[in-house]
Design an enzyme around this catalytic site. Structure first.
Site, PDB file in Angstrom:
ATOM      1  N   ARG A   1     -88.885-118.277  17.193  1.00 28.04           N
ATOM      2  CA  ARG A   1     -89.642-118.217  18.591  1.00 28.04           C
ATOM      3  C   ARG A   1     -90.714-117.499  19.507  1.00 28.04           C
ATOM      4  O   ARG A   1     -90.421-116.383  18.344  1.00 28.04           O
ATOM      5  CB  ARG A   1     -88.432-117.728  20.293  1.00 28.04           C
ATOM      6  CG  ARG A   1     -88.970-117.133  21.682  1.00 28.04           C
ATOM      7  CD  ARG A   1     -89.043-115.951  21.953  1.00 28.04           C
ATOM      8  NE  ARG A   1     -88.787-116.087  23.238  1.00 28.04           N
ATOM      9  CZ  ARG A   1     -89.594-114.741  23.608  1.00 28.04           C
ATOM     10  NH1 ARG A   1     -90.279-113.980  22.933  1.00 28.04           N
ATOM     11  NH2 ARG A   1     -89.492-114.410  25.361  1.00 28.04           N
TER      12      ARG A   1
ATOM     13  N   ASP B   1     -93.499-115.112  20.622  1.00 25.07           N
ATOM     14  CA  ASP B   1     -93.461-114.137  21.990  1.00 25.07           C
ATOM     15  C   ASP B   1     -94.606-114.843  22.206  1.00 25.07           C
ATOM     16  O   ASP B   1     -96.087-113.921  22.335  1.00 25.07           O
ATOM     17  CB  ASP B   1     -92.694-112.750  21.947  1.00 25.07           C
ATOM     18  CG  ASP B   1     -93.179-111.953  23.386  1.00 25.07           C
ATOM     19  OD1 ASP B   1     -92.248-112.050  24.223  1.00 25.07           O
ATOM     20  OD2 ASP B   1     -93.780-110.882  23.138  1.00 25.07           O
TER      21      ASP B   1
ATOM     22  N   GLU C   1     -92.498-118.646  24.184  1.00 25.24           N
ATOM     23  CA  GLU C   1     -93.088-118.012  25.347  1.00 25.24           C
ATOM     24  C   GLU C   1     -94.306-118.779  26.479  1.00 25.24           C
ATOM     25  O   GLU C   1     -94.880-117.848  25.415  1.00 25.24           O
ATOM     26  CB  GLU C   1     -92.415-116.924  25.261  1.00 25.24           C
ATOM     27  CG  GLU C   1     -92.464-116.230  27.075  1.00 25.24           C
ATOM     28  CD  GLU C   1     -91.902-114.824  27.162  1.00 25.24           C
ATOM     29  OE1 GLU C   1     -92.004-113.959  28.100  1.00 25.24           O
ATOM     30  OE2 GLU C   1     -92.778-114.161  26.260  1.00 25.24           O
TER      31      GLU C   1
ATOM     32  N   ILE D   1     -83.346-110.237  33.296  1.00 29.21           N
ATOM     33  CA  ILE D   1     -83.117-109.196  33.610  1.00 29.21           C
ATOM     34  C   ILE D   1     -83.172-107.764  32.753  1.00 29.21           C
ATOM     35  O   ILE D   1     -83.663-106.719  33.938  1.00 29.21           O
ATOM     36  CB  ILE D   1     -81.891-109.250  32.539  1.00 29.21           C
ATOM     37  CG1 ILE D   1     -81.075-110.245  32.632  1.00 29.21           C
ATOM     38  CG2 ILE D   1     -80.318-108.222  32.795  1.00 29.21           C
ATOM     39  CD1 ILE D   1     -79.761-110.625  31.613  1.00 29.21           C
ATOM     40  N   GLY D   2     -84.345-107.624  31.884  1.00 28.18           N
ATOM     41  CA  GLY D   2     -83.829-106.388  31.445  1.00 28.18           C
ATOM     42  C   GLY D   2     -85.139-105.438  32.014  1.00 28.18           C
ATOM     43  O   GLY D   2     -85.613-104.592  32.186  1.00 28.18           O
TER      44      GLY D   2
END
Length: 586
Positions: A244, A246, A283, A383-384
């Protein structure tokens, strides 16, 4: 063994320091800026380099940093580990269900071996791919991992390189593939010794993290080779199945052949050599389908990408939040959700008020398979990066969590869960660091407080990233799995994942065949994929929902969360509030 280093910054000499002794390295006449030396060294031997008599520095290509990013490097014998699951062929993303996992909080121990001991739970759940957040070394013991500075090595507190091999081997033995999150768009500020060796960074471009990784300025050929070599090492040495990437939108690259094209070509070539599927997941917030369009068709050739537009539409439909980038989606959240289910991107050439400009490009629904896009209700970022790191379970009913699961796990995109989501974990997942530099630690702490002060948060209410309790709060509490409503949510996720694996229509890659209907005011949505219909009532009150053409043929309830009785002859289904049902045609 041969020790090599690219050090064009060195003026006169480079010395190899090996277990307390030094020897001169020789310039490589065939490769500008390269130095090499032969020396006897066994597994675990400590070494480093001195440039022009300066301080001892770790190897930029170090496979192991036993004492962290600032310490000496250690030799890793390539064939020391004996693989148990040597003949596994792997699987690609078609039909996959991903599970994003952070090593440091997945278990209290926060190690690869402890996480490997829990992989059977994920195999039993029906997960096919485990996506690990970054593992490269960073200061201290606990952190998110996105400020890693040694992109060829494994964070020692997680267990180091051998532990990663054991983790991957265990996963493969359970039929699970492993995806690793890697960071090519920036380097952390602490422990970053690469600029001493060569032009790994450039001031030609600037990023939110400072100087950009050098992908297009002088010396960028070697920097690209460095990053591609690192990517291939994860796939080759650790037998990871995919990467993945970033924030690829933050890669500053003006060259005609972009770094991402070059990387995807190298991965595809290696996959052909080893005869197993390997893939890259981007991403990207560009809403550009060319990211995953094959290179031969004029795209970058990455194999899939996260779709934040689906997340934002689903989040606003569930929560009613409208701040920041949610504003565009919150105006008509069910319409936004319907669009992302059927057309992938909400911003596909539309105006984005958050950006103050037109954004995105339409997806070719006929030629583009659905599995190229990942759909999710929660991720580490979503979330973070909230002030308190609160999950959806902190504010939503079990029924709405069940609806979110149905939309993700039966939707056309490749589904992904964030760890603990499957049982509605109530533990937060907060932003935490363990910087050893006091000035940097305080800068991060104050920066976090300033960021959320703009949204009205008091400084004392923002969790301190440097407080060990912030990490501890973020660790999963597995005792929840056996208590209600968590146990029922876990069973619901297991049921939906099994249904996705079992029903061919839920694996259909044809985006053009997806049909969606919704009622914004009544807060219900129906989408159809072949003979399967997913009916979701997000409203608090019961709703009579028309199923559309052929409703009277619906005879099978494939999965139901407090939905209601089968539809009547008029093709209308009565559905309880905050509930959902998956139906199959008779």
């Amino acid at each position: 063994m041969l020790f090599e280093v690219w050090a064009p910054q060195a003026q006169d000499r480079v010395a190899l320091w090996l277990e307390g002794t030094e020897q001169e390295m020789e310039r490589d006449p065939a490769r500008e800026g390269w130095w090499s030396a032969e020396a006897e060294a066994g597994d675990g031997a400590r070494y480093g380099f001195r440039l022009d008599g300066g301080p001892l520095l770790p190897d930029p290509r170090s496979r192991r940093q036993p004492d962290g990013p600032d310490g000496t490097s250690a030799v890793v014998a390539p064939d020391a580990y004996v693989w148990r699951n040597d003949g596994r062929q792997g699987r690609d993303l078609a039909g996959a269900v991903l599970y994003e996992l952070h090593l440091g909080t997945y278990t209290p121990e926060g190690t690869l071996d402890a996480a490997a001991g829990r992989l059977g739970e994920l195999a039993d759940l029906g997960i096919t791919h485990v996506e690990l957040m970054p593992l490269c070394p960073f200061p201290g013991t606990h952190g998110w991992g996105y400020d890693g500075v040694a992109p060829w090595a494994v964070h020692e507190p997680y267990g180091g390189p051998e532990a990663l091999k054991r983790f991957v081997d265990t996963a493969h033995g359970l039929g699970l593939s492993v995806v690793l999150d890697v960071v090519h768009n920036h380097l952390g500020p602490s422990g970053n010794h690469l600029p001493a060796f060569g032009p790994y960074l450039t001031d030609t471009h600037h990023t939110p993290w400072g100087s950009a990784i050098n992908l297009d300025a002088p010396g960028s050929d070697e920097v690209r080779a460095y990053l591609i070599g690192s990517a291939l090492a994860w796939l080759r040495d650790y037998r990871v199945d995919g990467l993945r990437l970033d924030a690829v939108h933050a890669l500053a690259d003006t060259r005609a052949l972009t770094f991402l094209e070059e990387l995807s070509a190298a991965v595809d070539a290696f996959a052909a050599d080893v005869r197993r599927p390997l893939f890259l997941i981007a991403e990207s917030d560009l809403c550009d389908p060319r990211t995953t369009t094959p290179r031969e068709e004029g795209g970058l050739g990455l194999h899939a990408q996260w779709n934040d537009d689906f997340h934002h539409a689903l989040h606003t439909a569930l929560t009613g939040e409208s701040q920041g980038y949610y504003a565009d989606f919150a105006r008509a959240p069910l319409a936004a959700l319907a669009k992302t289910l059927g057309h992938v991107f909400f911003h596909d050439g539309t105006y984005s008020t958050f950006r103050g400009r037109t954004h995105g490009r339409p997806v070719d629904l006929v030629r583009t398979p659905a599995h190229r896009f990942l759909g999710y209700a929660q991720t580490h970022d979503q979330i973070g990066n909230r002030a308190l790191g609160d999950r959806l379970s902190a504010s939503l009913s079990p029924g709405l969590l069940a609806c979110a699961a149905a939309l993700v796990l039966t939707g056309p995109s490749t589904p992904m869960l964030f760890m603990g989501e499957e049982w509605g974990a109530r533990t937060p997942w907060q932003f935490f660091t363990e910087h050893t530099d006091p000035e940097l630690a305080e800068a991060v702490r104050q920066g976090r407080r300033r960021e959320f002060a703009l949204s009205g948060w008091a400084p004392q209410d923002i969790p301190d990233p440097q407080d060990p309790a912030t990490r501890d709060r973020s660790c999963l509490d597995r005792s929840e799995r056996t208590r209600e409503p968590h146990a029922r949510l876990l069973a619901w996720h297991r049921e939906l994942i099994a249904l996705r694996h079992r029903e061919p229509d839920l694996l259909d890659p044809d985006l053009a065949s997806v049909r969606v209907a919704f009622d914004e005011d009544a807060r219900w949505l129906v989408f159809r994929r072949g003979d399967v219909r997913v009916v979701v009532n997000l409203g608090k009150e019961p709703a009579s929902i028309p199923l559309g053409g052929g409703g009277t043929r619906v005879a099978r309830v494939l999965a139901s969360w407090d939905a209601a009785s089968p539809p009547g002859e008029d093709g209308v289904l009565d559905v309880a509030g905050e509930s959902c049902v998956v139906l199959g045609d008779g």
